[in-house]
Scaffold this motif. Structure first.
Motif, mmCIF file in Angstrom:
data_model
loop_
_atom_site.group_PDB
_atom_site.id
_atom_site.type_symbol
_atom_site.label_atom_id
_atom_site.label_comp_id
_atom_site.label_asym_id
_atom_site.label_seq_id
_atom_site.Cartn_x
_atom_site.Cartn_y
_atom_site.Cartn_z
ATOM 1 N N VAL A 87 -22.040 74.797 43.876
ATOM 2 C CA VAL A 87 -20.937 74.980 44.461
ATOM 3 C C VAL A 87 -20.234 73.412 44.728
ATOM 4 O O VAL A 87 -19.062 72.944 44.310
ATOM 5 C CB VAL A 87 -20.599 75.591 45.669
ATOM 6 N N GLU A 90 -19.026 71.393 41.566
ATOM 7 C CA GLU A 90 -17.811 71.655 41.315
ATOM 8 C C GLU A 90 -16.591 71.121 41.806
ATOM 9 O O GLU A 90 -15.790 70.934 41.423
ATOM 10 C CB GLU A 90 -17.484 73.243 41.284
ATOM 11 N N GLY A 193 -24.153 85.622 44.319
ATOM 12 C CA GLY A 193 -22.986 84.689 43.893
ATOM 13 C C GLY A 193 -22.614 85.270 42.481
ATOM 14 O O GLY A 193 -21.581 84.775 42.154
#
Length: 304
Positions: A87, A90, A193
């Motif tokens: 995450v 990103e 996820g």
């Protein structure tokens, strides 16, 4: 010919693991353009877990209930760290992500001292400083603190806790079973996820070849090797050795990824290598206890 001491063999094995991890960077970069990161992690560790369960069935079934619980806890830490790092990646540059993730080399001795009251020798702190500077030289080209950096730092904390946990609870006898349990738990965490958006699988032989390499070699073999190696190494020493990962990543990027060798790579890599030399040579004069040498008191009851 005399056999290598267990700690020396563990160090060599851990260096080999970081070389394998470093070799995956350019493969992952290409693969996640087609397969979402969470999906990639779920499929990668699912394959690793199934293979490990088949190969190490006897060792896994031999684990005590407490060892299974430890394996589950370690797997949750590693799985969450992987997701948070993904995450964070990103929302920040890859170079900054690499540096912030690498701060586990600092966090490991700090958390070990706070949580376990570990005594960290001066030579180890020197190595930690050299490794951190080396990571910065290798990775940083400017940095601002935002959501991505904060999430990545949280991942680094979890990686440090995972390293501490392995150093504290992994033994040579339980390493194989612990690694197998961790692989299944990491798969479950990654699936959390991946499932909401549906799981995307690789397409074509090239993508599957890359995924299988990362599942079997950089996944199953590397997870077992790290778990076994850390049964013979103090947590901080292992963390410093593992900072070789970005050095190998740079090496493979130059060798296979078409990148140019730079002065930053040479200086940063040299500092990390110096840190490993310091902790290996000077650290032996005041070694920290591993789980095998100084098992937690509650584990002693299972030795009878």
């Amino acid at each position: 010919m005399r056999s290598l001491p267990a700690s020396r063999l563990a160090t060599l094995l851990l260096v080999s693991v970081t070389a394998v991890w470093g070799s995956t960077f350019f493969l992952i970069r290409d693969l996640v353009e087609h397969v979402p990161s969470a999906d990639f992690l779920a499929v990668r560790f699912a394959i690793a877990a199934v293979v490990m369960a088949l190969v190490f069935r006897r060792q896994t079934l031999a684990l005590t209930r407490r060892e299974v619980v430890i394996g589950v806890g370690l797997g949750v830490l590693y799985g969450l760290a992987q997701l948070l790092q993904t995450v964070g990646l990103e929302h920040t540059d890859a170079s900054v992500s690499g540096f912030v993730t690498g701060t586990y080399v600092v966090l490991t001795p700090v958390l070990g001292a706070v949580l376990l009251r570990d005594r960290i020798p001066g030579s180890t702190w020197l190595a930690v400083g050299l490794a951190t500077i080396g990571l910065g030289v290798l990775s940083l080209r400017g940095m601002s603190v935002g959501f991505g950096e904060v999430v990545t730092l949280a991942a680094a904390v979890l990686y440090a806790l995972h390293i501490i946990g392995l150093g504290r609870y992994s033994t040579a006898a339980s390493a194989t079973g612990l690694a197998t349990v961790q692989a299944f738990v990491i798969t479950a965490v990654a699936l959390v996820g991946a499932v909401p958006g549906g799981i995307t699988l690789p397409q074509g032989g090239g993508q599957w070849a890359s995924l299988l390499y990362m599942a079997l070699i950089a996944g199953a073999v590397a997870l077992w090797a790290q778990t076994w190696a850390q049964s013979h190494l103090p947590a901080t020493r292992a963390a410093i050795v593992m900072t070789m990962e970005p050095v190998f990543a740079a090496f493979f990027a130059v060798l296979f990824g078409g990148e140019s060798l730079t002065a930053r790579m040479l200086l940063g890599g040299g500092l990390v290598l110096t840190a490993m030399y310091v902790v290996e040579i000077l650290g032996r004069r005041s070694p920290d206890a591993t789980a095998e040498e100084d098992p937690p008191a509650e584990l002693l009851h299972h030795e009878v």
